[in-house]
Enzyme design. Sequence first.
Site, mmCIF file in Angstrom:
data_model
loop_
_atom_site.group_PDB
_atom_site.id
_atom_site.type_symbol
_atom_site.label_atom_id
_atom_site.label_comp_id
_atom_site.label_asym_id
_atom_site.label_seq_id
_atom_site.Cartn_x
_atom_site.Cartn_y
_atom_site.Cartn_z
ATOM 1 N N GLN A 20 41.410 35.912 48.930
ATOM 2 C CA GLN A 20 42.774 35.882 48.389
ATOM 3 C C GLN A 20 43.471 34.541 48.617
ATOM 4 O O GLN A 20 44.630 34.392 48.240
ATOM 5 C CB GLN A 20 43.629 37.007 49.008
ATOM 6 C CG GLN A 20 43.137 38.403 48.727
ATOM 7 C CD GLN A 20 43.238 38.804 47.241
ATOM 8 O OE1 GLN A 20 43.848 38.133 46.431
ATOM 9 N NE2 GLN A 20 42.600 39.913 46.906
ATOM 10 N N HIS B 7 39.821 43.505 54.768
ATOM 11 C CA HIS B 7 39.193 44.208 53.642
ATOM 12 C C HIS B 7 37.861 44.782 54.137
ATOM 13 O O HIS B 7 37.207 44.177 55.004
ATOM 14 C CB HIS B 7 38.954 43.181 52.532
ATOM 15 C CG HIS B 7 38.457 43.737 51.236
ATOM 16 N ND1 HIS B 7 37.147 44.097 51.034
ATOM 17 C CD2 HIS B 7 39.097 43.988 50.074
ATOM 18 C CE1 HIS B 7 37.001 44.531 49.789
ATOM 19 N NE2 HIS B 7 38.167 44.484 49.186
ATOM 20 N N ASP C 141 37.487 34.997 55.485
ATOM 21 C CA ASP C 141 37.424 35.638 54.176
ATOM 22 C C ASP C 141 38.519 35.015 53.318
ATOM 23 O O ASP C 141 39.700 35.316 53.490
ATOM 24 C CB ASP C 141 37.645 37.150 54.391
ATOM 25 C CG ASP C 141 37.864 37.904 53.095
ATOM 26 O OD1 ASP C 141 37.932 37.279 52.029
ATOM 27 O OD2 ASP C 141 37.967 39.147 53.164
ATOM 28 N N CYS D 21 40.819 48.943 49.601
ATOM 29 C CA CYS D 21 39.647 48.635 50.436
ATOM 30 C C CYS D 21 40.079 48.135 51.809
ATOM 31 O O CYS D 21 39.487 47.194 52.370
ATOM 32 C CB CYS D 21 38.727 47.614 49.776
ATOM 33 S SG CYS D 21 38.113 48.134 48.186
ATOM 34 N N LYS E 243 38.311 36.094 41.130
ATOM 35 C CA LYS E 243 39.744 36.174 41.467
ATOM 36 C C LYS E 243 40.446 34.846 41.208
ATOM 37 O O LYS E 243 41.639 34.709 41.443
ATOM 38 C CB LYS E 243 39.924 36.560 42.940
ATOM 39 C CG LYS E 243 39.421 37.970 43.277
ATOM 40 C CD LYS E 243 39.748 38.288 44.706
ATOM 41 C CE LYS E 243 38.959 39.462 45.257
ATOM 42 N NZ LYS E 243 39.353 40.755 44.718
HETATM 43 N N1 7TS Z 1 38.181 40.211 50.908
HETATM 44 C C1 7TS Z 1 39.424 40.323 50.411
HETATM 45 C C2 7TS Z 1 40.603 39.862 51.232
HETATM 46 C C3 7TS Z 1 39.601 40.858 49.135
HETATM 47 O O1 7TS Z 1 40.841 40.974 48.648
HETATM 48 C C4 7TS Z 1 38.469 41.290 48.394
HETATM 49 C C5 7TS Z 1 38.607 41.968 47.069
HETATM 50 C C6 7TS Z 1 37.205 41.114 48.958
HETATM 51 C C7 7TS Z 1 37.094 40.584 50.231
HETATM 52 C C8 7TS Z 1 35.945 41.475 48.233
HETATM 53 O O2 7TS Z 1 35.745 40.599 47.173
HETATM 54 P P1 7TS Z 1 34.539 40.820 46.150
HETATM 55 O O3 7TS Z 1 34.796 39.797 45.089
HETATM 56 O O4 7TS Z 1 33.281 40.593 46.891
HETATM 57 O O5 7TS Z 1 34.684 42.220 45.648
HETATM 58 N N2 7TS Z 1 39.831 42.636 46.928
HETATM 59 C C9 7TS Z 1 40.184 43.506 45.969
HETATM 60 C C10 7TS Z 1 41.458 44.050 45.923
HETATM 61 O O6 7TS Z 1 42.363 43.767 46.695
HETATM 62 N N3 7TS Z 1 41.518 44.871 44.884
HETATM 63 O O7 7TS Z 1 40.325 44.914 44.281
HETATM 64 C C11 7TS Z 1 39.481 44.063 44.956
#
Ligand code: 7TS
Length: 415
Positions: free
Chosen positions: A211, A131, A208, A372, A234
């Site tokens: 997910q 990501h 990371d 992303c 999430k």
């Molecule tokens: N890493 C992964 C694997 C992710 O899926 C996401 C967000 C992030 C980092 C960033 O997370 P945040 O909470 O700091 O924004 N992924 C997604 C997605 O797949 N669709 O919308 C956000």
Amino acid sequence: MSASPLAAGTTPSWTTLAQEFPALQQTVNGHPLVYLDSAATSLKPTAVIDAVCEYYRDYPSNVHRSVHTLAGRATEAYEAARTQVAGFIGAQPDTLVFTHGTTESLNLVAYGWARRHLQPGDEILLTPAEHHSNLVPWQQAARATGAHLVYVDLTPEGRLDLAALRAAFTARTRLVALAHVSNVLGTENPIRDVVQLAHRQDAVVVVDGAQSVPHLPVSVSDLGVDFFAFSGHKMCGPTGIGGLYGRPERLAETDPLLYGGEMIAEVDRERATWADVPYRFEGGTPNVAGAIGLGAAVAFLDRVGMDRIAAHSRALAQEAAERLTQLPGVTVYGPPTDRQALVTFNCEGVHPHDVAQVLDSQGIAVRAGHHCAQPLMQTLAIQSSARASFYLYNTREDVDRLVDGLREVGRYFGR
Ligand code: 7TS
């Protein structure tokens, strides 16, 4: 909460559990909502909404400063949430920093650890499936220090190639950054194996977990990682809260990202000293309501059981992948087996935004775009894709609705 089916200590059905999520009790475009966008953000159960409301209604005080009763209650609830969330990921409370989410957690490591420890010519190992939040901070850290990014290719199926990873290590490898679970392919990376390889070379492993923590039982101590980032929104928690786990020795050698109130020990006109870990990384008034809501979220997930949630979301995603593969003109990305919680796909000749729009007209929420993960889109030789992601409130009927919805997409676009 006494009305919650979870309070009875029984094992409620998934349909009963879905009733804990108020957002599902609505129709969208005339259809009962089918929410298949949990990888972007999950829905929130009543227990979490209530915990956040209770804080704002009854004890909306700042933490770690005032001695009055409400402030004491807020501080107690904030620190109780830290203990609860740390326990949920198999960590000690003083190794868990509250951040605003995965993105901030990874930036904290990239600024606070990587900029301090990387030298010109050092290497950062990454995969092309990261990501942007686990990629751009390393690009920036590499630019600032003279380090290089080295990509470890995926297998043709889209899995991490452990042989390629082994071959990519050199004497200059200082850091490995990778997702626990890919937000596009749904693959789970073998973090323990990665840690074993990396630690042989004294390289630091940054995972990371955006997910994985929502969907799998995770123990950072079992995994042996150096840093681990995740997001509350999430995993049934509020937006604007998440965490960074760090091994004690790594956090001790990490600089803060934010300087100011709350993170100091002593300040005089010329200099300051820092508070203990983890407080030195939580400058300013923290997201108190968010932390309390996240504590309620992990309590909720624990009551349902992470093993059950993992098996449920995996089974739905696997069934969806198999059924979508059989639809004419539909391409499903990622390995055919071992899929976690999501399925990414394209319908031949139809832009994924149009797919998402036609599904939305039937009350089905999916995400469309590059997710992303533009380098991964380039690897897959596509611009974008649609993605259905599953969680504990989804059912097999939702998979039926998705399949029916995609047949409608086919009819709509004359396929
Ligand atoms: N890493 C992964 C694997 C992710 O899926 C996401 C967000 C992030 C980092 C960033 O997370 P945040 O909470 O700091 O924004 N992924 C997604 C997605 O797949 N669709 O919308 C956000």
